[in-house]
Design a protein around this motif. Structure first.
Motif, PDB file in Angstrom:
ATOM      1  N   UNK A 121      -0.636  28.542  15.878  1.00 13.79           N
ATOM      2  CA  UNK A 121      -1.849  28.810  16.651  1.00 13.79           C
ATOM      3  C   UNK A 121      -2.285  27.579  17.443  1.00 13.79           C
ATOM      4  N   UNK A 122      -2.575  27.795  18.720  1.00  9.67           N
ATOM      5  CA  UNK A 122      -3.044  26.705  19.567  1.00  9.67           C
ATOM      6  C   UNK A 122      -1.977  25.707  19.954  1.00  9.67           C
ATOM      7  N   UNK A 123      -0.709  26.050  19.703  1.00  8.72           N
ATOM      8  CA  UNK A 123       0.351  25.065  19.905  1.00  8.72           C
ATOM      9  C   UNK A 123       1.320  25.408  21.035  1.00  8.72           C
ATOM     10  N   UNK A 124       1.786  26.655  21.103  1.00 11.21           N
ATOM     11  CA  UNK A 124       2.857  27.028  22.035  1.00 11.21           C
ATOM     12  C   UNK A 124       2.245  27.534  23.348  1.00 11.21           C
ATOM     13  N   UNK A 125       2.730  27.014  24.437  1.00 12.50           N
ATOM     14  CA  UNK A 125       2.225  27.407  25.754  1.00 12.50           C
ATOM     15  C   UNK A 125       2.387  28.925  25.940  1.00 12.50           C
ATOM     16  N   UNK A 126       1.290  29.608  26.207  1.00 14.73           N
ATOM     17  CA  UNK A 126       1.316  31.031  26.504  1.00 14.73           C
ATOM     18  C   UNK A 126       1.221  31.962  25.320  1.00 14.73           C
ATOM     19  N   UNK A 127       1.440  31.476  24.095  1.00 13.46           N
ATOM     20  CA  UNK A 127       1.466  32.370  22.933  1.00 13.46           C
ATOM     21  C   UNK A 127       0.070  32.875  22.572  1.00 13.46           C
ATOM     22  N   UNK A 128      -0.903  31.998  22.566  1.00  9.29           N
ATOM     23  CA  UNK A 128      -2.270  32.414  22.217  1.00  9.29           C
ATOM     24  C   UNK A 128      -2.813  33.403  23.244  1.00  9.29           C
ATOM     25  N   UNK A 129      -2.404  33.233  24.494  1.00 12.90           N
ATOM     26  CA  UNK A 129      -2.893  34.123  25.546  1.00 12.90           C
ATOM     27  C   UNK A 129      -2.368  35.549  25.359  1.00 12.90           C
ATOM     28  N   UNK A 130      -1.103  35.681  24.958  1.00 17.84           N
ATOM     29  CA  UNK A 130      -0.555  37.005  24.673  1.00 17.84           C
ATOM     30  C   UNK A 130      -1.281  37.626  23.476  1.00 17.84           C
ATOM     31  N   UNK A 131      -1.602  36.791  22.484  1.00 18.88           N
ATOM     32  CA  UNK A 131      -2.326  37.278  21.308  1.00 18.88           C
ATOM     33  C   UNK A 131      -3.737  37.733  21.678  1.00 18.88           C
ATOM     34  N   UNK A 132      -4.394  36.995  22.559  1.00 18.98           N
ATOM     35  CA  UNK A 132      -5.738  37.382  22.987  1.00 18.98           C
ATOM     36  C   UNK A 132      -5.723  38.713  23.716  1.00 18.98           C
ATOM     37  N   UNK A 133      -4.714  38.923  24.537  1.00 12.10           N
ATOM     38  CA  UNK A 133      -4.587  40.199  25.229  1.00 12.10           C
ATOM     39  C   UNK A 133      -4.394  41.335  24.233  1.00 12.10           C
ATOM     40  N   UNK A 134      -3.635  41.056  23.176  1.00 17.03           N
ATOM     41  CA  UNK A 134      -3.404  42.076  22.148  1.00 17.03           C
ATOM     42  C   UNK A 134      -4.702  42.439  21.430  1.00 17.03           C
ATOM     43  N   UNK A 135      -5.564  41.465  21.207  1.00 18.00           N
ATOM     44  CA  UNK A 135      -6.842  41.749  20.556  1.00 18.00           C
ATOM     45  C   UNK A 135      -7.706  42.663  21.421  1.00 18.00           C
ATOM     46  N   UNK A 136      -7.596  42.510  22.734  1.00 16.21           N
ATOM     47  CA  UNK A 136      -8.397  43.335  23.647  1.00 16.21           C
ATOM     48  C   UNK A 136      -7.859  44.759  23.723  1.00 16.21           C
ATOM     49  N   UNK A 137      -6.538  44.891  23.752  1.00 15.34           N
ATOM     50  CA  UNK A 137      -5.921  46.216  23.929  1.00 15.34           C
ATOM     51  C   UNK A 137      -5.622  46.915  22.612  1.00 15.34           C
TER      52      UNK A 137
END
Length: 602
Positions: free
Chosen positions: A149-165
């Motif tokens: 978490x908070x480490x890999x470029x782009x990974x948290x952003x994909x996870x955030x999108x998943x929380x929304x959808x």
């Protein structure tokens, strides 16, 4: 087969038996001998075998056997030393610590399973990327998200999108995972991380096959009862909470034993017996769950178990002064004894209406309880002095440990009572205190439903009586404890944490706010602590990071969401037929690294 091993089978209603995986048509390549059988014991029940969601030690023993991580640890090296596992070599790390290039060994295959339609399924780097994405799938609610978490470029952003959808897109591109080819991955980080290699040696980062997950997943998206990996063993039988059988994966590639000895006196003998052997040698591992101490010892003395753990209550029956008693030495029993890289700490739920909160009276209540508890007495009464008291949140054997640190929280029951008096916790006619507003004050202490848990509960009852606070005990099964803890439903507990990887970061994260619901058992959110922890993650091990850790430790003492308790000895005893066994401080299990003689029929 004796009665102790059969007893779990008799409870048919708890049975979840797994069929043996069909072996591949080609001749097996694993060097394991099916006639070499190891009988092992778990002291608490497992929860299941999906690396993304399991968090208990006992399930991880099986996971490490079935699945593979990119890296592992050398068997004999002390302190722990990273080595390649599925990876072809250790990672290539950029000088700024922000880019890792990892190459995979070619020709690694998943164990045969019907989902592969009779074809050999090769492991690729895409499988690791898929497996790491699963840690971020909100449907799984993985307790292991914090690892990346908070480490890999782009990974948290994909996870955030998943929380929304409400849906995680596993095909979405994560720019931080750059697949150069089937066997090469370059990881781009948002900030320096000098522990990533060790994180990728931890079981939750093991590779699973996407088709296995999609075929066998339950409503939550997990596959707890049908593990299929590339490791040395296959789970061939599972009777939930009672018995597991691992058999050698016939398609496991094996390796030649060639570990260098450490400075430990017994290492030379291990090397002499093991060097040059094709591994693994053990063809079958039979695991029995025995929660009661005396049952385990009786099974071992009756030659029904090959290796078992001596927790504190059992130790005096076998050990004297940390060594085997003469009668056990005469029988050829072997002892492997270490101070676990662990902290057993006491926490108070910071979301609980009685114990939580940051008002002065709540802090005073927690500090008073912390000062009223006699850690050394608990070690003596509950664990027969089979442990050492700790002052610091990082234990011995872990990078960042400070043996000279002195906590400001000491055993001072008189001061504790005076503190409660000062902040309005009055003693009523019944001899127990009330809350400052006059309402009843009762605290519920939770522990495992076994003899150790009962003793811990009695010990804490004595502590609370000392400061005139009414306490009730709450004994639960181990899986139920973990579930309630993750959901912030326990008021207080003694929580053990054994190193996932041998760095202080693995312990300081236990009190990091964003890790609530994962490993932050006390549900602590202290902004000042969180800010320092985030800063510490950008630093390599050394004096600058140690200074931050000291500040964080002081915050824990001032606000008292928890108190650091002790690290226990791990005493593992083995029968004479076991060859080359040594308990590793970080790896959950070692049976792919040692050997055993075949038992002769009686």
């Amino acid at each position: 087969m004796n009665s102790l091993w059969l007893r779990g089978i008799l409870v048919a209603c708890l049975t979840c038996a797994l069929p043996m995986h069909a072996s591949a048509a080609a001749a097996p390549i694993s060097p394991a001998d099916p006639d070499k059988v190891l009988r092992f014991v778990f002291v608490a029940p497992e929860t299941g075998f999906d690396p993304a969601v399991t968090r208990d030690l006992y399930s991880q023993l099986v996971n490490q056997s079935v699945f593979e991580t990119l890296f592992a640890y050398e068997y004999l090296a002390r302190p722990a030393k990273l080595m390649p596992s599925a990876a072809a070599a250790l990672p290539e790390v950029s000088t700024d610590g922000m880019t890792y290039t990892i190459r995979l060994k070619k020709g690694i295959y998943f164990a045969d399973d019907p989902v592969f339609n009779g074809k050999k399924r090769e492991l690729t780097m895409a499988d690791f990327v898929y497996s790491w994405k699963r840690l971020f799938d909100p449907q799984l609610a993985s307790p292991q998200t914090w690892l990346l978490e908070g480490k890999v470029v782009g990974l948290d952003e994909v996870a955030e999108q998943a929380k929304k959808t409400g849906h995680f897109n596993y095909d979405a591109n994560v720019s931080g995972f750059e697949l150069l080819d089937r066997y090469t991955l370059r990881i781009h980080l948002k900030q320096p991380d000098f522990n990533l290699g060790m994180i990728l040696a931890h079981q939750p980062t093991s590779a699973v096959a996407r088709e296995v997950i999609e075929k066998y997943r339950d409503a939550q998206g997990t596959v707890m009862g049908h593990p299929v990996g590339t490791g040395p063993y296959i789970l061939s039988q599972w009777i939930r909470g009672s018995r597991m059988v691992l058999t050698a994966n016939p398609d496991y590639r094996g390796y030649t034993w060639d570990f260098a000895p450490s400075t430990d006196p017994g290492d030379a003998a291990i090397v002499a017996k093991m060097k040059g052997k094709r591994m693994p040698q053990i063809g079958r591992v039979e695991i029995s769950v025995m929660v009661e101490d005396q049952s385990r010892l009786l099974a071992f003395e009756g030659d029904e178990v090959d290796i078992t753990e001596l927790q504190g209550p059992l130790a005096p029956q076998v050990l004297s002064g940390g060594k085997l008693k003469p009668e056990f030495v005469k029988k050829g029993v072997q002892l492997s004894r270490i101070v676990d890289p662990e902290i057993s700490y006491f926490y108070w739920n910071m979301q609980d209406p009685i114990l939580g909160g940051m008002s002065k009276e709540k802090i005073a209540l927690r500090r008073a309880i912390a000062m009223a508890h006699n850690v050394r007495e608990e070690l003596k009464v509950v664990w027969n002095d089979e442990g050492i008291p700790l002052e610091y949140p990082i234990p011995p054997g872990v990078v960042g440990y400070d043996p000279d640190y002195k906590s400001s929280i000491q055993y001072e029951p008189e001061v504790a009572n005076a503190l409660l008096d000062k902040f309005g916790y009055k003693i009523g006619k019944d001899g127990y205190r009330t809350l400052p507003d006059g309402k009843p004050l009762t605290i519920r202490y939770s522990a495992r439903a076994d003899s150790n848990g009962q003793q811990q509960s009695e010990m804490w009852k004595k502590t609370y009586d000392t400061i005139h606070i009414r306490m009730v005990g709450d004994l639960k099964t181990f899986p139920d404890l973990l579930k309630a803890e993750k959901e912030c439903q326990l008021q207080t507990r003694t929580a053990p944490w054994i190193a996932d990887y041998p760095d202080g970061d693995n312990f300081m994260q236990l009190f990091y706010g964003p890790n609530v619901g994962q490993n932050n058992n006390g549900c602590v959110k202290i902004p000042e602590y969180d800010k320092l922890y985030a800063a510490s993650q950008k630093l390599p091990a050394g004096p600058e990071r140690d200074l931050l850790y000291h500040k964080m430790a002081r915050i824990l003492e001032v606000d008292s969401p928890s108190r650091i308790g002790y690290a226990r000895y791990r005493n593992m005893i083995a029968q004479p037929r076991v060859i080359g066994y040594k308990k590793h401080p970080v790896m959950p299990t070692e049976w792919m690294y040692f050997d055993i003689e075949k038992r002769t029929a009686k």
